[in-house]
Design a protein around this motif. Structure first.
Motif, PDB file in Angstrom:
ATOM      1  N   GLU A 228      -2.148  10.833   5.746  1.00  0.00           N
ATOM      2  CA  GLU A 228      -1.223   9.849   6.316  1.00  0.00           C
ATOM      3  C   GLU A 228      -1.868   9.076   7.463  1.00  0.00           C
ATOM      4  OE1 GLU A 228       2.739  11.341   7.139  1.00  0.00           O
ATOM      5  OE2 GLU A 228       2.539  12.788   5.512  1.00  0.00           O
ATOM      6  N   ARG A 229      -2.742   9.729   8.224  1.00  0.00           N
ATOM      7  CA  ARG A 229      -3.422   9.044   9.323  1.00  0.00           C
ATOM      8  C   ARG A 229      -4.246   7.863   8.811  1.00  0.00           C
ATOM      9  NH1 ARG A 229      -6.232  13.672  13.143  1.00  0.00           N
ATOM     10  NH2 ARG A 229      -4.438  15.105  13.257  1.00  0.00           N
ATOM     11  N   LEU A 230      -4.837   8.031   7.640  1.00  0.00           N
ATOM     12  CA  LEU A 230      -5.665   6.960   7.075  1.00  0.00           C
ATOM     13  C   LEU A 230      -4.818   5.750   6.718  1.00  0.00           C
ATOM     14  CD1 LEU A 230      -8.072   8.972   4.754  1.00  0.00           C
ATOM     15  CD2 LEU A 230      -8.435   8.220   7.107  1.00  0.00           C
ATOM     16  N   TYR A 231      -3.624   6.003   6.196  1.00  0.00           N
ATOM     17  CA  TYR A 231      -2.763   4.886   5.844  1.00  0.00           C
ATOM     18  C   TYR A 231      -2.249   4.179   7.090  1.00  0.00           C
ATOM     19  CZ  TYR A 231      -3.033   6.326   1.003  1.00  0.00           C
ATOM     20  OH  TYR A 231      -3.504   6.616  -0.247  1.00  0.00           O
ATOM     21  N   ARG A 232      -1.997   4.936   8.149  1.00  0.00           N
ATOM     22  CA  ARG A 232      -1.598   4.312   9.414  1.00  0.00           C
ATOM     23  C   ARG A 232      -2.728   3.441   9.965  1.00  0.00           C
ATOM     24  NH1 ARG A 232      -1.073   7.372  15.261  1.00  0.00           N
ATOM     25  NH2 ARG A 232      -0.742   5.473  16.502  1.00  0.00           N
ATOM     26  N   ALA A 233      -3.934   4.024  10.063  1.00  0.00           N
ATOM     27  CA  ALA A 233      -5.070   3.283  10.604  1.00  0.00           C
ATOM     28  C   ALA A 233      -5.458   2.120   9.704  1.00  0.00           C
ATOM     29  CB  ALA A 233      -6.258   4.224  10.797  1.00  0.00           C
ATOM     30  N   GLY A 234      -5.517   2.374   8.387  1.00  0.00           N
ATOM     31  CA  GLY A 234      -5.931   1.343   7.449  1.00  0.00           C
ATOM     32  C   GLY A 234      -4.971   0.173   7.411  1.00  0.00           C
ATOM     33  N   ALA A 235      -3.665   0.456   7.346  1.00  0.00           N
ATOM     34  CA  ALA A 235      -2.680  -0.626   7.298  1.00  0.00           C
ATOM     35  C   ALA A 235      -2.641  -1.385   8.619  1.00  0.00           C
ATOM     36  CB  ALA A 235      -1.304  -0.072   6.967  1.00  0.00           C
ATOM     37  N   GLY A 236      -2.864  -0.670   9.731  1.00  0.00           N
ATOM     38  CA  GLY A 236      -2.891  -1.336  11.029  1.00  0.00           C
ATOM     39  C   GLY A 236      -4.036  -2.327  11.136  1.00  0.00           C
TER      40      GLY A 236
ATOM     41  N   ASN B 293     -17.126  13.720   0.857  1.00  0.00           N
ATOM     42  CA  ASN B 293     -16.948  14.541  -0.341  1.00  0.00           C
ATOM     43  C   ASN B 293     -17.479  15.942  -0.111  1.00  0.00           C
ATOM     44  OD1 ASN B 293     -17.341  11.563  -1.363  1.00  0.00           O
ATOM     45  ND2 ASN B 293     -16.137  12.599  -2.932  1.00  0.00           N
ATOM     46  N   LEU B 294     -18.605  16.053   0.569  1.00  0.00           N
ATOM     47  CA  LEU B 294     -19.154  17.374   0.884  1.00  0.00           C
ATOM     48  C   LEU B 294     -18.214  18.155   1.795  1.00  0.00           C
ATOM     49  CD1 LEU B 294     -22.877  16.357   1.443  1.00  0.00           C
ATOM     50  CD2 LEU B 294     -22.009  17.773  -0.430  1.00  0.00           C
ATOM     51  N   ALA B 295     -17.529  17.448   2.703  1.00  0.00           N
ATOM     52  CA  ALA B 295     -16.626  18.110   3.638  1.00  0.00           C
ATOM     53  C   ALA B 295     -15.232  18.312   3.066  1.00  0.00           C
ATOM     54  CB  ALA B 295     -16.537  17.298   4.928  1.00  0.00           C
ATOM     55  N   GLY B 296     -14.889  17.593   1.994  1.00  0.00           N
ATOM     56  CA  GLY B 296     -13.565  17.734   1.385  1.00  0.00           C
ATOM     57  C   GLY B 296     -12.468  17.009   2.132  1.00  0.00           C
ATOM     58  N   VAL B 297     -12.832  16.109   3.052  1.00  0.00           N
ATOM     59  CA  VAL B 297     -11.838  15.415   3.874  1.00  0.00           C
ATOM     60  C   VAL B 297     -11.491  14.064   3.262  1.00  0.00           C
ATOM     61  CG1 VAL B 297     -12.535  16.596   5.982  1.00  0.00           C
ATOM     62  CG2 VAL B 297     -13.669  14.459   5.349  1.00  0.00           C
ATOM     63  N   PRO B 298     -10.324  13.496   3.605  1.00  0.00           N
ATOM     64  CA  PRO B 298      -9.910  12.218   3.014  1.00  0.00           C
ATOM     65  C   PRO B 298     -10.572  11.032   3.694  1.00  0.00           C
ATOM     66  CG  PRO B 298      -8.217  12.987   4.510  1.00  0.00           C
ATOM     67  CD  PRO B 298      -9.260  14.074   4.461  1.00  0.00           C
ATOM     68  N   SER B 299     -10.733   9.951   2.932  1.00  0.00           N
ATOM     69  CA  SER B 299     -11.403   8.765   3.443  1.00  0.00           C
ATOM     70  C   SER B 299     -10.917   7.549   2.669  1.00  0.00           C
ATOM     71  CB  SER B 299     -12.920   8.935   3.291  1.00  0.00           C
ATOM     72  OG  SER B 299     -13.629   7.936   3.961  1.00  0.00           O
TER      73      SER B 299
ATOM     74  N   SER C  79       4.342  11.272   3.250  1.00  0.00           N
ATOM     75  CA  SER C  79       5.030   9.977   3.256  1.00  0.00           C
ATOM     76  C   SER C  79       4.002   8.887   3.526  1.00  0.00           C
ATOM     77  CB  SER C  79       6.130   9.976   4.325  1.00  0.00           C
ATOM     78  OG  SER C  79       7.084  10.985   4.067  1.00  0.00           O
ATOM     79  N   PHE C  80       3.141   8.669   2.555  1.00  0.00           N
ATOM     80  CA  PHE C  80       2.007   7.769   2.741  1.00  0.00           C
ATOM     81  C   PHE C  80       2.454   6.326   2.970  1.00  0.00           C
ATOM     82  CE2 PHE C  80       0.343  11.077  -0.339  1.00  0.00           C
ATOM     83  CZ  PHE C  80      -0.203  11.869   0.659  1.00  0.00           C
ATOM     84  N   ALA C  81       3.452   5.875   2.200  1.00  0.00           N
ATOM     85  CA  ALA C  81       3.919   4.497   2.343  1.00  0.00           C
ATOM     86  C   ALA C  81       4.567   4.283   3.711  1.00  0.00           C
ATOM     87  CB  ALA C  81       4.888   4.150   1.222  1.00  0.00           C
ATOM     88  N   ASP C  82       5.332   5.266   4.178  1.00  0.00           N
ATOM     89  CA  ASP C  82       5.938   5.146   5.507  1.00  0.00           C
ATOM     90  C   ASP C  82       4.860   5.075   6.582  1.00  0.00           C
ATOM     91  OD1 ASP C  82       8.454   5.177   4.430  1.00  0.00           O
ATOM     92  OD2 ASP C  82       8.849   7.286   4.875  1.00  0.00           O
ATOM     93  N   ALA C  83       3.796   5.852   6.419  1.00  0.00           N
ATOM     94  CA  ALA C  83       2.695   5.825   7.385  1.00  0.00           C
ATOM     95  C   ALA C  83       2.037   4.453   7.399  1.00  0.00           C
ATOM     96  CB  ALA C  83       1.677   6.907   7.058  1.00  0.00           C
ATOM     97  N   ALA C  84       1.861   3.855   6.205  1.00  0.00           N
ATOM     98  CA  ALA C  84       1.256   2.521   6.130  1.00  0.00           C
ATOM     99  C   ALA C  84       2.149   1.486   6.809  1.00  0.00           C
ATOM    100  CB  ALA C  84       1.010   2.143   4.671  1.00  0.00           C
ATOM    101  N   ARG C  85       3.445   1.561   6.560  1.00  0.00           N
ATOM    102  CA  ARG C  85       4.363   0.601   7.182  1.00  0.00           C
ATOM    103  C   ARG C  85       4.375   0.764   8.695  1.00  0.00           C
ATOM    104  NH1 ARG C  85       7.617   2.400   2.604  1.00  0.00           N
ATOM    105  NH2 ARG C  85       7.667   0.766   0.996  1.00  0.00           N
ATOM    106  N   ALA C  86       4.321   2.007   9.160  1.00  0.00           N
ATOM    107  CA  ALA C  86       4.310   2.257  10.604  1.00  0.00           C
ATOM    108  C   ALA C  86       3.039   1.720  11.245  1.00  0.00           C
ATOM    109  CB  ALA C  86       4.456   3.753  10.871  1.00  0.00           C
ATOM    110  N   GLY C  87       1.900   1.895  10.589  1.00  0.00           N
ATOM    111  CA  GLY C  87       0.644   1.408  11.124  1.00  0.00           C
ATOM    112  C   GLY C  87       0.583  -0.102  11.205  1.00  0.00           C
ATOM    113  N   ALA C  88       1.205  -0.779  10.236  1.00  0.00           N
ATOM    114  CA  ALA C  88       1.180  -2.237  10.205  1.00  0.00           C
ATOM    115  C   ALA C  88       2.172  -2.865  11.170  1.00  0.00           C
ATOM    116  CB  ALA C  88       1.464  -2.730   8.785  1.00  0.00           C
ATOM    117  N   ALA C  89       3.126  -2.065  11.659  1.00  0.00           N
ATOM    118  CA  ALA C  89       4.127  -2.586  12.585  1.00  0.00           C
ATOM    119  C   ALA C  89       3.516  -2.812  13.973  1.00  0.00           C
ATOM    120  CB  ALA C  89       5.297  -1.604  12.683  1.00  0.00           C
ATOM    121  N   GLU C  90       4.192  -3.598  14.779  1.00  0.00           N
ATOM    122  CA  GLU C  90       3.706  -3.864  16.133  1.00  0.00           C
ATOM    123  C   GLU C  90       3.614  -2.555  16.919  1.00  0.00           C
ATOM    124  OE1 GLU C  90       4.754  -6.682  20.006  1.00  0.00           O
ATOM    125  OE2 GLU C  90       5.901  -6.867  18.146  1.00  0.00           O
TER     126      GLU C  90
END
Length: 529
Positions: free
Chosen positions: A488-496, A455-461, A261-272
């Protein structure tokens, strides 16, 4: 400039649903913008010549895009249920095969090739009823960090036309920055959506390896390549990510992981309070010496904002990242050597006959590859072939894979104390055209120091705009990294962070862009060759 162009994809979707806009109106507005800002760079066949304008597009798909937009409007008027982004236009990097449109990988080797099928992500975009505006420019076969290695002309940075937009997905992110599309698809092998996102003040996401299908993506380095959603905001990127993610039986590396739920994570991160308690690890090796002062200044400001919002800032160490560039270029070049072997003028790709002497298979291969590949592609093929040759495999390719394992272990250890890691996306702002490509190629390669380890580690960024550097007024990128499967953590942190920065700036960063049409009118394209 038409006000529709500055709307986010989420805003466009809302207005389409509410009947305040039609998809035909929106799609036509973006087509008009492409023509206005690429201008004479689009010839009669809609292929960019690179002489006037941004040169973000290699092919303009106006007729089909408007037909899709019209069908969406008709179905919406009839009360039919439609996907969330139906009617929102999108651009596609010309490394992703698209039925009915040219797919060239920006190489003479594939010039004029029309794909008989759609890649999985292209098919998903079509199923989402999103008009495809066209195919965007790139470094040939995704080999480069400046989009100067395209066979069809350089792409220019919309913030400053004498600068590179980065690469290899430079055309993709330049199109977003130039308001030539609200959404776009790129690919990321060593930072190819994140570095150009940093250079153009946009958002680029490299998902967990295997979470988005690579079927129909022209392979560069198969163990590193990943399709990446791109936009001007974190939420828009998340919405596109949900469209293209998911398991694909056609891709042997595709994961069974459910779409988040990437969009929900972004909205949650941007919220107070959205960042309260988030543990943010500052990578010691990627925040000091070798980084432009203006980049570090914006990075440190972002850390202060994160801290003020309740995030916990901790320092982490990734000792092996100092070896990442060497390991990456050995692994990548080795896989390039294998993947591009089929382009020989006999089985696939441009066929060129030798000008003199007998016509043999070997001489046809030589003539075809000499004419079809550019200098950077040849350099990487030669390097990879050497690394895989008898007597050198263990010393080079084998050793690089061992370094890759060390990098993966360093990330795992760092994530024991941090939920996400943060660093500048690139050590500098956008280079001047020719600055890194003339002379020592290592100068260009070292610019990927902050992006290739993931990319070498295969993790998201993910990379998002962090402001403008004091020295040159050009965009700076902030990069968040999370453990595999935790996109999802990235969208929370990024949107915040995006919300905090937008409040600080009094609006999104793109409001500070110079007027592109004025830049194009006043720029001396002939003198800039």
């Amino acid at each position: 400039m038409n006000n529709m162009l500055t709307l986010t994809a989420a805003e466009i979707a809302e207005k389409l649903t509410a009947g305040e806009l039609t998809s035909v109106e929106v799609t036509q507005a973006f087509i008009d913008r492409i023509i206005a800002t690429d201008g004479e760079a689009l010839d009669a066949d809609n292929r960019a010549a690179g002489k006037n304008g941004v040169n973000a597009y290699l092919h303009l798909n106006a007729e089909e895009a408007l037909a899709v937009a019209k069908s969406v409007d008709e179905d919406r008027a009839a009360g039919k249920e439609l996907p969330a982004l139906a009617g929102v236009p999108i651009a596609v990097k010309d490394l992703i095969v698209t039925k009915g449109q040219p797919t060239t990988a920006a190489s003479r080797m594939l010039e004029g090739w029309m794909s008989p099928y759609d890649g999985t992500v292209t098919q998903k975009v079509r199923e989402a009823r999103m008009p495809i505006l066209g195919k965007t420019n790139l470094d040939e076969f995704a080999m480069g960090s400046t989009t100067e290695h395209s066979a069809f002309g350089v792409t220019r940075n919309p913030w400053s036309l004498d600068r590179t937009p980065g690469g290899s997905s430079g055309g993709t992110l330049a199109a977003l920055a130039a308001f030539q599309a609200p959404l776009a698809l790129g690919t990321d092998t060593g930072g190819s959506v994140r570095q150009p996102a940093a250079f153009t003040g946009t958002v680029g996401m490299k998902p967990t390896y295997g979470s988005i299908s690579r079927y129909g993506v022209i392979a560069m380095a198969s163990s590193l390549d990943q399709v990446g959603p791109c936009a001007r905001t974190v939420l828009d990127t998340a919405l596109l990510h949900e469209v293209i993610a998911g398991h694909d039986p056609k891709d042997s590396t595709s994961l069974q992981t459910p779409v988040g739920s990437f969009a929900d994570a972004a909205r949650a991160g941007a919220a107070e309070g959205g960042l309260q308690g988030l543990r943010v690890g500052v990578i010691k090796e990627l925040s000091g010496e070798g980084f432009q002062p203006g980049v570090l200044a914006r990075f440190n400001e972002s850390l202060e904002l994160l801290k003020s919002a309740g995030a916990e800032i901790v320092e982490v160490s990734l000792p092996s990242v100092k070896e990442a560039i060497g390991a990456y270029y050995l692994i990548m070049s080795s896989e390039v050597s294998s993947n591009l072997a089929k382009y020989d003028g006999v089985r696939f790709g441009l066929r060129k006959l030798p000008e003199e002497g007998n016509v043999t298979i070997e001489r046809v291969m030589g003539a075809s590859r000499a004419a079809g590949f550019g200098a950077e592609a040849k350099r990487r093929i030669i390097l990879g072939t050497y690394a895989l040759s008898a007597g050198y495999y263990d010393a080079y390719y084998g050793s690089a894979q061992k370094v890759r394992t060390l990098i993966q272990r360093d990330y795992a250890k760092a994530f024991e104390v941090a939920d996400v890691l943060v660093s500048p996306t690139a050590p500098t702002t956008a280079y001047k055209l020719g600055e890194k490509t003339k002379g020592d190629p290592m100068a260009m390669y070292m610019g990927d120091i902050a992006t290739v380890p993931t990319n070498l580690a295969g993790v998201p960024s993910i990379s998002l705009p962090g402001g403008l550097a004091d020295e040159d007024g050009l965009p700076v990128g902030i990069q968040f990294t999370a453990p595999a499967h935790e996109d999802e953590r990235l969208y929370r942190a990024g949107a915040g962070l995006e919300a905090l920065l937008t409040e600080k700036w009094g609006g999104p960063l793109h409001q500070q862009m110079p007027d592109l049409e004025t830049l194009i009118r006043d720029f001396n394209f002939e003198g800039a060759k």
